[in-house]
Design a protein around this motif. Structure first.
Motif, PDB file in Angstrom:
ATOM      1  N   GLY A  17       0.591 -18.654  58.968  1.00 24.93           N
ATOM      2  CA  GLY A  17      -0.049 -18.612  60.284  1.00 24.93           C
ATOM      3  C   GLY A  17      -1.091 -19.700  60.445  1.00 24.93           C
ATOM      4  N   GLN A  18      -1.856 -19.928  59.389  1.00 26.05           N
ATOM      5  CA  GLN A  18      -2.871 -20.978  59.461  1.00 26.05           C
ATOM      6  C   GLN A  18      -2.234 -22.356  59.571  1.00 26.05           C
ATOM      7  OE1 GLN A  18      -5.568 -20.004  56.117  1.00 26.05           O
ATOM      8  NE2 GLN A  18      -7.127 -19.816  57.715  1.00 26.05           N
ATOM      9  N   ILE A  19      -1.146 -22.579  58.873  1.00 24.81           N
ATOM     10  CA  ILE A  19      -0.455 -23.878  58.957  1.00 24.81           C
ATOM     11  C   ILE A  19       0.061 -24.102  60.375  1.00 24.81           C
ATOM     12  CG2 ILE A  19       1.594 -25.167  58.202  1.00 24.81           C
ATOM     13  CD1 ILE A  19       1.032 -23.968  55.378  1.00 24.81           C
ATOM     14  N   GLU A  20       0.607 -23.044  60.973  1.00 24.44           N
ATOM     15  CA  GLU A  20       1.060 -23.172  62.365  1.00 24.44           C
ATOM     16  C   GLU A  20      -0.118 -23.524  63.275  1.00 24.44           C
ATOM     17  OE1 GLU A  20       3.041 -19.437  63.018  1.00 24.44           O
ATOM     18  OE2 GLU A  20       4.806 -20.054  61.872  1.00 24.44           O
ATOM     19  N   GLY A  21      -1.286 -22.933  62.992  1.00 27.12           N
ATOM     20  CA  GLY A  21      -2.481 -23.262  63.759  1.00 27.12           C
ATOM     21  C   GLY A  21      -2.918 -24.703  63.554  1.00 27.12           C
ATOM     22  N   ILE A  23      -0.977 -27.210  62.814  1.00 28.40           N
ATOM     23  CA  ILE A  23      -0.019 -28.052  63.542  1.00 28.40           C
ATOM     24  C   ILE A  23      -0.413 -28.131  65.022  1.00 28.40           C
ATOM     25  CG2 ILE A  23       2.384 -28.193  64.343  1.00 28.40           C
ATOM     26  CD1 ILE A  23       3.146 -27.025  61.532  1.00 28.40           C
ATOM     27  N   LYS A  24      -0.789 -26.986  65.593  1.00 30.59           N
ATOM     28  CA  LYS A  24      -1.220 -26.980  67.000  1.00 30.59           C
ATOM     29  C   LYS A  24      -2.498 -27.792  67.177  1.00 30.59           C
ATOM     30  CE  LYS A  24       0.993 -22.664  68.221  1.00 30.59           C
ATOM     31  NZ  LYS A  24       0.833 -21.235  68.525  1.00 30.59           N
ATOM     32  N   MET A  25      -3.402 -27.686  66.202  1.00 30.48           N
ATOM     33  CA  MET A  25      -4.633 -28.478  66.275  1.00 30.48           C
ATOM     34  C   MET A  25      -4.314 -29.963  66.311  1.00 30.48           C
ATOM     35  SD  MET A  25      -7.123 -26.445  63.605  1.00 30.48           S
ATOM     36  CE  MET A  25      -8.634 -27.357  63.946  1.00 30.48           C
ATOM     37  N   LEU A  26      -3.370 -30.390  65.478  1.00 29.55           N
ATOM     38  CA  LEU A  26      -2.975 -31.800  65.464  1.00 29.55           C
ATOM     39  C   LEU A  26      -2.330 -32.197  66.780  1.00 29.55           C
ATOM     40  CD1 LEU A  26      -1.622 -32.024  61.825  1.00 29.55           C
ATOM     41  CD2 LEU A  26      -3.472 -33.399  62.772  1.00 29.55           C
ATOM     42  N   GLU A  27      -1.449 -31.336  67.277  1.00 31.14           N
ATOM     43  CA  GLU A  27      -0.770 -31.624  68.548  1.00 31.14           C
ATOM     44  C   GLU A  27      -1.757 -31.709  69.702  1.00 31.14           C
ATOM     45  OE1 GLU A  27       3.528 -29.513  67.492  1.00 31.14           O
ATOM     46  OE2 GLU A  27       2.028 -28.382  68.624  1.00 31.14           O
ATOM     47  N   ASP A  34     -12.492 -30.544  61.660  1.00 24.20           N
ATOM     48  CA  ASP A  34     -12.058 -29.159  61.847  1.00 24.20           C
ATOM     49  C   ASP A  34     -10.663 -28.944  61.254  1.00 24.20           C
ATOM     50  OD1 ASP A  34     -14.422 -28.588  63.140  1.00 24.20           O
ATOM     51  OD2 ASP A  34     -13.571 -28.833  65.161  1.00 24.20           O
ATOM     52  N   ILE A  35      -9.795 -29.900  61.454  1.00 26.11           N
ATOM     53  CA  ILE A  35      -8.443 -29.826  60.890  1.00 26.11           C
ATOM     54  C   ILE A  35      -8.519 -29.823  59.370  1.00 26.11           C
ATOM     55  CG2 ILE A  35      -6.233 -31.040  60.659  1.00 26.11           C
ATOM     56  CD1 ILE A  35      -6.758 -32.104  63.556  1.00 26.11           C
ATOM     57  N   SER A  36      -9.326 -30.703  58.831  1.00 21.81           N
ATOM     58  CA  SER A  36      -9.475 -30.800  57.375  1.00 21.81           C
ATOM     59  C   SER A  36      -9.977 -29.480  56.782  1.00 21.81           C
ATOM     60  CB  SER A  36     -10.428 -31.940  57.023  1.00 21.81           C
ATOM     61  OG  SER A  36     -10.583 -32.035  55.630  1.00 21.81           O
ATOM     62  N   LYS A  37     -10.937 -28.854  57.445  1.00 22.24           N
ATOM     63  CA  LYS A  37     -11.465 -27.572  56.964  1.00 22.24           C
ATOM     64  C   LYS A  37     -10.372 -26.516  56.928  1.00 22.24           C
ATOM     65  CE  LYS A  37     -16.243 -28.207  58.502  1.00 22.24           C
ATOM     66  NZ  LYS A  37     -17.277 -27.758  59.465  1.00 22.24           N
ATOM     67  N   GLN A  38      -9.523 -26.518  57.936  1.00 22.68           N
ATOM     68  CA  GLN A  38      -8.426 -25.542  57.962  1.00 22.68           C
ATOM     69  C   GLN A  38      -7.408 -25.816  56.862  1.00 22.68           C
ATOM     70  OE1 GLN A  38      -8.245 -22.693  59.792  1.00 22.68           O
ATOM     71  NE2 GLN A  38     -10.347 -23.326  60.206  1.00 22.68           N
ATOM     72  N   ILE A  39      -7.149 -27.078  56.583  1.00 16.10           N
ATOM     73  CA  ILE A  39      -6.239 -27.441  55.485  1.00 16.10           C
ATOM     74  C   ILE A  39      -6.808 -26.958  54.158  1.00 16.10           C
ATOM     75  CG2 ILE A  39      -5.260 -29.370  54.174  1.00 16.10           C
ATOM     76  CD1 ILE A  39      -4.990 -30.837  56.918  1.00 16.10           C
TER      77      ILE A  39
END
Length: 87
Positions: A17-21, A23-27, A34-39
Protein backbone atom coordinates in the motif's frame (compact mmCIF):
# COMPACT_ATOMS: atom_id res chain seq x y z
CA UNK A 1 0.50 -20.27 8.95
CA UNK A 2 2.64 -19.31 11.94
CA UNK A 3 2.22 -16.05 13.82
CA UNK A 4 5.55 -14.82 12.45
CA UNK A 5 4.43 -15.51 8.88
CA UNK A 6 1.13 -13.71 9.53
CA UNK A 7 3.06 -10.72 10.86
CA UNK A 8 5.33 -10.78 7.81
CA UNK A 9 2.34 -10.99 5.47
CA UNK A 10 0.66 -8.01 7.14
CA UNK A 11 3.88 -6.00 6.91
CA UNK A 12 4.22 -6.86 3.23
CA UNK A 13 0.62 -5.85 2.55
CA UNK A 14 1.25 -2.56 4.33
CA UNK A 15 4.42 -2.10 2.25
CA UNK A 16 2.46 -2.74 -0.92
CA UNK A 17 0.00 0.00 0.00
CA UNK A 18 2.80 2.40 0.81
CA UNK A 19 4.55 1.66 -2.49
CA UNK A 20 1.32 2.40 -4.34
CA UNK A 21 1.19 5.69 -2.42
CA UNK A 22 4.79 6.48 -3.35
CA UNK A 23 3.99 5.88 -7.02
CA UNK A 24 1.09 8.34 -6.76
CA UNK A 25 3.37 10.84 -5.03
CA UNK A 26 5.80 10.61 -7.95
CA UNK A 27 3.00 10.91 -10.50
CA UNK A 28 1.72 14.00 -8.68
CA UNK A 29 5.20 15.52 -8.60
CA UNK A 30 5.32 15.68 -4.80
CA UNK A 31 8.28 17.02 -2.83
CA UNK A 32 11.35 14.77 -3.19
CA UNK A 33 12.18 14.64 0.52
CA UNK A 34 8.63 13.48 1.34
CA UNK A 35 8.95 10.72 -1.26
CA UNK A 36 12.32 9.69 0.13
CA UNK A 37 10.90 9.45 3.66
CA UNK A 38 8.16 7.15 2.42
CA UNK A 39 10.69 4.96 0.61
CA UNK A 40 12.70 4.67 3.84
CA UNK A 41 9.53 3.70 5.72
CA UNK A 42 8.84 0.91 3.22
CA UNK A 43 12.41 -0.33 3.51
CA UNK A 44 11.95 -0.54 7.28
CA UNK A 45 8.77 -2.59 6.86
CA UNK A 46 10.48 -4.94 4.41
CA UNK A 47 13.40 -5.46 6.79
CA UNK A 48 11.05 -6.19 9.67
CA UNK A 49 9.08 -8.62 7.51
CA UNK A 50 12.28 -10.40 6.55
CA UNK A 51 13.30 -10.69 10.19
CA UNK A 52 9.92 -12.24 11.02
CA UNK A 53 10.41 -14.84 8.29
CA UNK A 54 13.95 -15.60 9.46
CA UNK A 55 12.77 -15.84 13.07
CA UNK A 56 10.16 -18.44 12.09
CA UNK A 57 12.72 -20.33 10.02
CA UNK A 58 15.24 -20.46 12.85
CA UNK A 59 12.64 -21.57 15.38
CA UNK A 60 11.35 -24.33 13.13
CA UNK A 61 13.56 -25.57 10.29
CA UNK A 62 16.94 -24.73 11.82
CA UNK A 63 15.97 -26.00 15.27
CA UNK A 64 14.68 -29.26 13.78
CA UNK A 65 17.83 -29.74 11.70
CA UNK A 66 20.04 -29.19 14.75
CA UNK A 67 18.04 -31.68 16.81
CA UNK A 68 18.37 -34.22 13.99
CA UNK A 69 22.13 -33.69 13.92
CA UNK A 70 22.49 -31.93 10.58
CA UNK A 71 22.11 -28.28 11.44
CA UNK A 72 25.34 -27.00 9.90
CA UNK A 73 23.78 -26.54 6.46
CA UNK A 74 20.80 -24.61 7.86
CA UNK A 75 23.08 -22.46 10.01
CA UNK A 76 25.22 -21.67 6.97
CA UNK A 77 22.05 -20.63 5.10
CA UNK A 78 21.13 -18.21 7.86
CA UNK A 79 24.67 -16.81 8.02
CA UNK A 80 24.58 -16.17 4.25
CA UNK A 81 21.25 -14.36 4.51
CA UNK A 82 22.45 -12.29 7.46
CA UNK A 83 25.61 -11.41 5.56
CA UNK A 84 23.46 -9.97 2.75
CA UNK A 85 21.18 -8.27 5.25
CA UNK A 86 24.04 -6.49 6.98
CA UNK A 87 25.56 -5.14 3.75
Amino acid sequence: MTDERKKALNLLKTSKGQIEGIIKMLENDRYCVDISKQILAVQGLLKKSNLNILDAHIKSCVKEAILEGHGDEKIDEIINVLDKYIK
